[in-house]
Design an enzyme around this catalytic site. Structure first.
Site, PDB file in Angstrom:
ATOM      1  N   GLN A 136      -4.512  -5.205   6.577  1.00 12.46           N
ATOM      2  CA  GLN A 136      -5.453  -6.035   5.835  1.00 12.46           C
ATOM      3  C   GLN A 136      -5.535  -7.449   6.407  1.00 12.46           C
ATOM      4  O   GLN A 136      -6.425  -8.212   6.058  1.00 12.46           O
ATOM      5  CB  GLN A 136      -4.998  -6.079   4.365  1.00 12.46           C
ATOM      6  CG  GLN A 136      -6.101  -6.218   3.361  1.00 12.46           C
ATOM      7  CD  GLN A 136      -7.154  -5.133   3.456  1.00 12.46           C
ATOM      8  OE1 GLN A 136      -8.335  -5.440   3.617  1.00 12.46           O
ATOM      9  NE2 GLN A 136      -6.769  -3.878   3.370  1.00 12.46           N
TER      10      GLN A 136
ATOM     11  N   HIS B  98       0.882  -1.178   0.000  1.00 14.90           N
ATOM     12  CA  HIS B  98       0.000   0.000   0.000  1.00 14.90           C
ATOM     13  C   HIS B  98       0.921   1.230   0.000  1.00 14.90           C
ATOM     14  O   HIS B  98       2.021   1.178   0.559  1.00 14.90           O
ATOM     15  CB  HIS B  98      -0.828  -0.068   1.282  1.00 14.90           C
ATOM     16  CG  HIS B  98      -1.915   0.941   1.418  1.00 14.90           C
ATOM     17  ND1 HIS B  98      -1.666   2.257   1.737  1.00 14.90           N
ATOM     18  CD2 HIS B  98      -3.262   0.832   1.326  1.00 14.90           C
ATOM     19  CE1 HIS B  98      -2.830   2.903   1.823  1.00 14.90           C
ATOM     20  NE2 HIS B  98      -3.805   2.062   1.583  1.00 14.90           N
TER      21      HIS B  98
ATOM     22  N   ASP C 165       2.955  -4.660   7.963  1.00 14.18           N
ATOM     23  CA  ASP C 165       1.725  -3.883   7.799  1.00 14.18           C
ATOM     24  C   ASP C 165       0.566  -4.871   7.911  1.00 14.18           C
ATOM     25  O   ASP C 165       0.295  -5.642   6.995  1.00 14.18           O
ATOM     26  CB  ASP C 165       1.753  -3.195   6.426  1.00 14.18           C
ATOM     27  CG  ASP C 165       0.435  -2.513   6.092  1.00 14.18           C
ATOM     28  OD1 ASP C 165      -0.552  -2.690   6.836  1.00 14.18           O
ATOM     29  OD2 ASP C 165       0.383  -1.805   5.068  1.00 14.18           O
TER      30      ASP C 165
ATOM     31  N   LYS D 170     -10.670  -0.965  10.289  1.00 14.85           N
ATOM     32  CA  LYS D 170     -10.833  -2.136   9.427  1.00 14.85           C
ATOM     33  C   LYS D 170     -11.218  -3.384  10.224  1.00 14.85           C
ATOM     34  O   LYS D 170     -11.492  -4.429   9.657  1.00 14.85           O
ATOM     35  CB  LYS D 170      -9.550  -2.388   8.629  1.00 14.85           C
ATOM     36  CG  LYS D 170      -9.362  -1.335   7.538  1.00 14.85           C
ATOM     37  CD  LYS D 170      -8.160  -1.560   6.674  1.00 14.85           C
ATOM     38  CE  LYS D 170      -8.095  -0.462   5.624  1.00 14.85           C
ATOM     39  NZ  LYS D 170      -6.822  -0.417   4.914  1.00 14.85           N
TER      40      LYS D 170
ATOM     41  N   CYS E 249      -4.776   2.598  -3.683  1.00  5.72           N
ATOM     42  CA  CYS E 249      -3.533   3.070  -3.037  1.00  5.72           C
ATOM     43  C   CYS E 249      -2.380   2.113  -3.293  1.00  5.72           C
ATOM     44  O   CYS E 249      -1.491   1.948  -2.456  1.00  5.72           O
ATOM     45  CB  CYS E 249      -3.701   3.283  -1.531  1.00  5.72           C
ATOM     46  SG  CYS E 249      -4.954   4.469  -1.098  1.00  5.72           S
TER      47      CYS E 249
HETATM   48  C1  LIG Z   1      -5.873   0.390   4.671  1.00  2.28           C
HETATM   49  C2  LIG Z   1      -4.459   0.007   4.551  1.00  2.28           C
HETATM   50  C3  LIG Z   1      -3.433   0.864   4.957  1.00  2.28           C
HETATM   51  C4  LIG Z   1      -3.706   2.253   5.460  1.00  2.28           C
HETATM   52  O1  LIG Z   1      -4.504   2.234   6.593  1.00  2.28           O
HETATM   53  P1  LIG Z   1      -5.127   3.593   7.150  1.00  2.28           P
HETATM   54  O2  LIG Z   1      -6.179   3.105   8.094  1.00  2.28           O
HETATM   55  O3  LIG Z   1      -5.692   4.326   5.985  1.00  2.28           O
HETATM   56  O4  LIG Z   1      -4.034   4.332   7.830  1.00  2.28           O
HETATM   57  C5  LIG Z   1      -2.153   0.419   4.849  1.00  2.28           C
HETATM   58  N1  LIG Z   1      -1.846  -0.793   4.392  1.00  2.28           N
HETATM   59  C6  LIG Z   1      -2.805  -1.656   3.988  1.00  2.28           C
HETATM   60  C7  LIG Z   1      -2.411  -3.016   3.502  1.00  2.28           C
HETATM   61  C8  LIG Z   1      -4.142  -1.283   4.048  1.00  2.28           C
HETATM   62  O5  LIG Z   1      -5.086  -2.134   3.636  1.00  2.28           O
END
Ligand SMILES: *Cc1c(COP(=O)(O)O)cnc(C)c1O
Length: 404
Positions: free
Chosen positions: A201, A121, A198, A224, A362
């Site tokens: 997801q 992302h 990260d 999320k 993104c």
């Molecule tokens: C949504 C997402 C982000 C960013 O998260 P925010 O809540 O917008 O800060 C980063 N990495 C991944 C894989 C995402 O799905």
């Protein structure tokens, strides 16, 4: 077995209509809907204990502080961290990654290397570009194959004693690929690199175990995982959080301030400057309780069913191509239909009540890799149903007829 009908009752928004049609919400990878317990916890906080935390001696401040710190303990347990002070409340994944990358910007030097992957992302790319610009370090990228899986043999060749950080997504938001994160971490450690995962997801589908993963940092967003927007968690190993400089200066993060020199508070407060999102942090704990009540094993099994069903049904459509066909994949389906712009499909299916995401998600480098402007992305959650997938398929077919 999940009682999906009962679960759907927990989410009032799922029974609304959009454009005169029942809402079919398939944009879960962008943000999850909120169960009633979360809405009630927000209301309850403001109606009963609202006060600033960690500073007042008065009763409400104590109650709010206790609730906030209890939530931290709950999240510590949820991710299986060793210490509660390794859990930092943030505003979300983006904030958490920026906090860590900013710190590395001061620790890295010329000749050092940072590795990210082709599946990242933007929020796990741009902060590292900042860190590299600041320090003179170099950004390297693990490539992927046409299935949307990372090519690990290429990763092996990128790794060296120059590698200081590997920043990698657990699950791709655009393609759904589940990365072999443990293997990636072990390999990074073999050359002495720290790893940031990260988890934005992954956390809606998987209960992370940071001790088992042995990553240095794990970040995710509250919104999320059925929690409030503007909340998130940065897990960091104690020794690494001590090594990193503070990110923001202000109240709460200091031990002593004089105009000559300021000393910092201990963890976790060193990284929690200013008045935080108190209700958000507390309510995030309630959201995690709710998900654990349903059970992550149940969630994963049911979402796999939805993924398999959705994949098979969508592939019935002539000219439909799915991007992201990794063997290990979560309930995200990115697709396009020959000669039709994804945006046009998104607009038409919205008229039919179906919420999907269209665009680059993104992740422009992934779109560039496939040489497409974007995709239509349907992402399923445990509160979705096969009947809703049928509605999506019919809506896409209708859009295709109208547009061709
Ligand atoms: C949504 C997402 C982000 C960013 O998260 P925010 O809540 O917008 O800060 C980063 N990495 C991944 C894989 C995402 O799905």
């Amino acid at each position: 077995m999940l009682d999906i009908k009962a679960i759907r009752q927990d989410f009032p928004i799922l029974s609304r209509e959009v454009n005169g049609k029942p809402l079919v919400y398939f944009d879960n990878a962008a943000t999850a809907q909120k169960p009633k317990v979360v809405e009630e916890a927000i209301k309850n906080y403001y109606e009963t204990i609202n006060a600033n935390i960690h500073r007042g001696v008065h009763t409400l401040s104590q109650l709010a502080t206790d609730a906030y710190e209890e939530s931290r303990l709950k999240i510590q347990q949820h991710v299986n961290a060793k210490h509660s002070h390794e859990i930092i409340f943030t505003a979300g994944t983006t904030f958490g990654i920026n906090l860590v990358a900013n710190g590395f910007g001061t620790l890295l030097k010329e000749g050092d290397e940072v590795i990210v992957s082709a599946l990242e992302h933007h929020s796990n790319i741009v902060p590292w570009q900042f860190a590299c610009e600041r320090s003179g370090a170099k950004l390297r990228v693990i490539p992927m194959n046409l299935e949307g899986e990372l090519i690990l043999s290429e990763y092996d060749t990128l790794l060296s004693e120059k590698t200081k950080v590997v920043a990698i997504t657990h699950i791709s938001n655009a393609l759904g690929t589940i990365n072999p994160i443990k293997e990636i971490i072990i390999k990074a450690h073999a050359v002495g690199a720290a790893v940031l995962v990260d988890g934005a997801q992954a956390t809606p589908h998987i209960k992370p175990d940071v001790i088992d993963l042995d990553c240095e940092f794990y970040v995710f967003s509250g919104h999320k995982i059925c929690g409030p927007t503007g909340t998130g968690i940065l897990y960091g190993k104690e020794e690494w959080l001590n090594k990193l400089p503070p990110y923001q200066g202000g109240g709460e993060m200091i031990k002593q301030v004089t105009f000559e020199k300021t000393t910092y508070a201990c963890l976790p407060h060193k990284f929690e400057a200013g008045t935080p999102n108190i209700s958000g942090g507390i309510v995030l704990g309630h959201a995690i309780d709710y998900l654990n009540g349903i059970g992550f094993d149940n969630i994963a099994a049911y979402e796999k069913e939805l993924l398999d069903y959705g994949t098979a049904r969508l592939l019935e459509i002539d000219g439909l191509k799915i991007y992201g066909t990794a063997k290990e994949k979560t309930s995200v389906i990115s697709f396009n239909i020959a000669n039709i712009h994804p945006y046009d499909i998104g607009v038409i299916v919205d008229k039919l009540g179906v919420a999907v995401r269209t665009g680059h998600h993104c992740t422009q480098p992934i779109m560039d890799f496939f040489e497409i402007p974007g995709t239509i992305r349907a992402s399923f959650s445990f509160y979705n149903t096969k009947e809703e997938i049928d509605i999506l398929v019919e809506a896409v077919k209708k859009a295709q007829t109208m547009l061709s």
